[in-house]
Design an enzyme around this catalytic site. Structure first.
Site, PDB file in Angstrom:
ATOM      1  N   ARG A   1      12.788   4.649  12.397  1.00 51.11           N
ATOM      2  CA  ARG A   1      11.510   5.366  12.352  1.00 51.11           C
ATOM      3  C   ARG A   1      10.681   5.031  13.584  1.00 51.11           C
ATOM      4  NH1 ARG A   1       8.899   4.874   6.748  1.00 51.11           N
ATOM      5  NH2 ARG A   1       7.777   6.673   7.554  1.00 51.11           N
TER       6      ARG A   1
ATOM      7  N   GLU B   1      12.662  -9.367   1.573  1.00 51.02           N
ATOM      8  CA  GLU B   1      11.844  -8.228   2.001  1.00 51.02           C
ATOM      9  C   GLU B   1      12.657  -6.952   1.783  1.00 51.02           C
ATOM     10  OE1 GLU B   1       9.966  -6.586   6.213  1.00 51.02           O
ATOM     11  OE2 GLU B   1      10.606  -8.673   6.066  1.00 51.02           O
TER      12      GLU B   1
ATOM     13  N   HIS C   1      12.639  -2.579   1.931  1.00 43.21           N
ATOM     14  CA  HIS C   1      12.032  -1.312   2.368  1.00 43.21           C
ATOM     15  C   HIS C   1      12.926  -0.176   1.905  1.00 43.21           C
ATOM     16  CE1 HIS C   1       9.072  -3.326   4.842  1.00 43.21           C
ATOM     17  NE2 HIS C   1      10.050  -4.144   5.209  1.00 43.21           N
TER      18      HIS C   1
ATOM     19  N   PRO D   1       0.799  -1.224   0.000  1.00 40.33           N
ATOM     20  CA  PRO D   1       0.000   0.000   0.000  1.00 40.33           C
ATOM     21  C   PRO D   1       0.833   1.277   0.000  1.00 40.33           C
ATOM     22  CG  PRO D   1      -0.128  -1.089   2.141  1.00 40.33           C
ATOM     23  CD  PRO D   1       0.572  -2.024   1.204  1.00 40.33           C
ATOM     24  N   ASN D   2       0.319   2.234  -0.744  1.00 35.56           N
ATOM     25  CA  ASN D   2       0.830   3.598  -0.851  1.00 35.56           C
ATOM     26  C   ASN D   2       2.112   3.719  -1.660  1.00 35.56           C
ATOM     27  OD1 ASN D   2      -1.311   4.733   0.719  1.00 35.56           O
ATOM     28  ND2 ASN D   2      -0.312   3.846   2.517  1.00 35.56           N
TER      29      ASN D   2
ATOM     30  N   ALA E   1       3.184  -0.916   4.645  1.00 36.07           N
ATOM     31  CA  ALA E   1       2.533  -0.950   5.961  1.00 36.07           C
ATOM     32  C   ALA E   1       2.065  -2.351   6.359  1.00 36.07           C
ATOM     33  CB  ALA E   1       1.367   0.026   5.998  1.00 36.07           C
TER      34      ALA E   1
ATOM     35  N   ARG F   1       4.943  11.238  -2.290  1.00 32.02           N
ATOM     36  CA  ARG F   1       4.701  11.046  -0.857  1.00 32.02           C
ATOM     37  C   ARG F   1       6.017  11.077  -0.090  1.00 32.02           C
ATOM     38  NH1 ARG F   1       3.947   5.507   2.050  1.00 32.02           N
ATOM     39  NH2 ARG F   1       3.525   6.216   4.162  1.00 32.02           N
TER      40      ARG F   1
ATOM     41  N   TYR G   1      11.216   8.580   1.314  1.00 29.17           N
ATOM     42  CA  TYR G   1      11.156   7.510   0.320  1.00 29.17           C
ATOM     43  C   TYR G   1      11.900   7.803  -0.982  1.00 29.17           C
ATOM     44  CZ  TYR G   1       7.539   5.881   3.464  1.00 29.17           C
ATOM     45  OH  TYR G   1       6.856   5.466   4.572  1.00 29.17           O
TER      46      TYR G   1
ATOM     47  N   ASN H   1       8.066  -5.643  -1.123  1.00 28.67           N
ATOM     48  CA  ASN H   1       8.032  -4.493  -0.231  1.00 28.67           C
ATOM     49  C   ASN H   1       6.591  -4.433   0.265  1.00 28.67           C
ATOM     50  OD1 ASN H   1       7.845  -2.046   1.066  1.00 28.67           O
ATOM     51  ND2 ASN H   1       9.078  -0.929  -0.435  1.00 28.67           N
TER      52      ASN H   1
END
Length: 149
Positions: free
Chosen positions: A110, A101, A103, A13-14, A80, A21, A26, A77
């Site tokens: 964070r 995985e 990111h 998502p996103n 969330a 964003r 990012y 990735n």
């Protein structure tokens, strides 16, 4: 010539908002930029790359299920969903396809709720905090693992 590797890249998502964003977190590249570069890099190494970005958990799960016995490796990735989705974890365990995985940001630098991943302990590896290059590093690692390089 080496046998063609079939690799699936999944983005959660996103990530469709990359480039607009929070570019300070990012980066400024769009997801299309990242996937095009990765596809080009993969083609040079006889890797067929397919991709799905979805904001819907069930679509990612369905794509994982569809990958069974068709895909050699997954780069994911989960965004969330990393911190919330037992269902993604179970889908990945169910198909038994090795995965890395990825990111873009360093999730450990964070908010504390981003520090836990439901996928990391079952992944071949985790790459975080290296921006868009993380996808390329994951691709190279996947190729190396599959070709025993």
């Amino acid at each position: 010539m080496t046998q063609q590797i079939k690799l699936l890249v999944l983005n959660g998502p996103n990530l469709n908002l990359l480039g607009q964003r929070e570019p300070e977190v990012y980066g400024s590249k769009t997801l299309d930029d990242i996937i095009k570069a990765l596809t080009d890099e993969a083609a040079l190494q006889n890797v067929a790359l397919s991709h799905l970005q979805s904001n819907r958990e069930y679509e990612l799960i369905e794509k994982i299920h569809d990958a069974f016995e068709k895909i050699d490796f997954i780069i994911i990735n989960p965004a969330a969903f990393t911190h919330t989705s037992v269902a993604l974890r179970d889908a990945l365990l169910g198909v038994n396809i090795p995965f890395i995985e990825v990111h873009l940001s360093n999730v450990h630098a964070r908010e504390s709720f981003r520090h836990h991943s439901y996928l990391s302990d079952i992944a071949q590896g985790v790459i975080c905090g290296l921006g868009a290059k993380g996808y390329s590093f994951a691709l190279q690692s996947a190729i190396g693992k599959l070709r025993n390089i």
